[in-house]
Design a protein around this motif. Sequence first.
Motif: not given
Length: 463
Positions: A64-65, A72-73, A78-79, A99-102
Motif C-alpha cells: 500500500y505504501y 502521500k508516502r 509522519a502519521c 483529511e489523513d483519515y480519509d
Amino acid sequence: MSPIYRYATAFCPVLITAGCLILSHRWRHRRRREGIAAAIVAKILDIKATQPNNCMAQAFEQSYYDSLPKDKRKRLLACCSSGIANPESCMGCYAMKPEDYDDFYPFFIKALSQYHKIDFTDKKHGVSNWSLAGVEGIPESGILDLSDFDLPVVSMRVRAGRNLNKYPLPGAMKKRDRVDMEKDMRNVFDELIANPAYGGKYVSITPGHECFIDRAEYKEYVDAHIIFKDMSTDPFLVSAGIAGDWPHGRGCYVSEDKEVIIWLGEEDHLRIICMKRGTVLNEVFDRLKTVVDAVERIIDGGCAISGNFGVVTSCPTNSGTAMRASLHMPIPNLTAGGSDAKANEIGRLLGLSVRGVDGEHTPIGHTGIVDISPSARFCISEAEIMAALYKGVRLLKKEEDERARDGPEGSPEALEVGVHTVVASSVGMGLAMVSITAAGVMVGKWTFATALFGCFESKFAAK
Ligand code: CIR
C-alpha cells in the motif's frame, strides 16, 4: 563579434557548471531522502514482526505504501512517527491533517479495526446524533436521572475532543498556527465569558499573552486538574510533534462555576470538558453540546469530521464521537478488599470500563468509588453513549445492591468458596469415617469379621 555573443560564450561554461551542480545536489538530496524513507519503512516492518499490539505497525502494508505518490508516502510516515519512536505503543499513530483519515483509509481502517476489535466490513461510524429521543432502554422523558435507581449525588463528567478544519492537526502545526488558533478561539471564550450561564476566564501559558499565568499559577491549575500537564515530557506526544513549540498556543478556559473547561492546544486543538456533582446526566451532556455548537458557529470552517470515521481527533483511539462520559460511582461491596476484579468482570459484560478515580491505570481505592464509563466511542452515537452509561450504571447498582443484601455468601464468588468448603468438609468427613471404620475393624476385627460372615451366612441361608 557582437558584445552579446562575446558575453554568452564567456558565461556559458559558468552557467552549465552551475546548472550541473544544482542538479547533482538535488539528485543526491533526493537519493538521501529516499534512503531515509526506506530505512523508516524497514524499521516499521521490523516493529510489525515483533510488536503484535502496535496497531500502526500491524496496519502498515509495504504494498500500500509503495502504491502511494511520493508526497502521500511522506505524509503516511509522519502519521506513524510515534509508533516508530515507541515500538511498545498500543495505537502507534496520530493523524497530522484532518483529511489523513480519509486519504489513508486502507491504513486507518486496519489500525482502528485492531484497536476497537470491530470488523468494519459491514460497519461504519454514523453521523453525529445527540438526540436522546427514541434511544432504547431510557425513560420516555429522556431524563437520565440516576436517582431513579437510588444513586446518591455523584461526580458526572463528559468530555469531547474537537479539531478545527482551519488548521493542521497538532502534530503538524507550526508555531504560527498554534498562536493564531489561540487568537481565533478568544472569540469563543469571550462569548462564553459574556454569558452569565458560563462566565469565568481564559488563562494562557503562551509567553507574552495578555492572559498569561506564570509557572507557579500554572502548577496550581495542574494540581487542581483544571489544565493539562507539561506535554513536553510525554514521549508519544513529543515524537508525534504534538508537543511542539511548547508552551506556545496553550491555555484553558474555565467557567465561573468551574464546571466547564476547555483545553486549548493539547492532544487535540480542543478538549471540552463538562462536569458536575448531581444525578441528572443530561445537565453535563446538554452543556457540552452547547459549547460544541458555539465553536462550530463562531470558528470559520468549524470542526473537522471524516466521512468514514466521524469526529477527527489526533489519536485514532478517540475518533468516532471523541466523547467520553463517566461518573464516579460508589460500589464498596463489589470492590470489597480493594480489588477491582469483580467490578471489572461485571463492567465488561455491561460494556463499561471501570478504573480508579485518578485516571487510567490507577488502582481502585478502599473507598470503593470507581470511575465508570461506556467503553465504546466508535460506531455509536453521542446519545447512545449517554444511554449506555445510564443503563450500565443501573445494572451495576443492581449488582452492588444484591451483593450488599446477600453479603459475601450470596455472591457468585462466595458461592464458589461455599462449594469448595462443602467439598472439602465432605472429603474430610469421608476420610474421618474411613479412619473410624478402619480403627473399628482393627480393634474389633474378629467381631466385625464374624458379623460380616454371619450376614453373608444368613443371606445364603435364606436362599
Ligand atoms: C499509544 O499509541 O500507545 C499512545 N499514543 C497512546 C494511545 C492511547 N490514546 C490516547 O492516549 N489518546
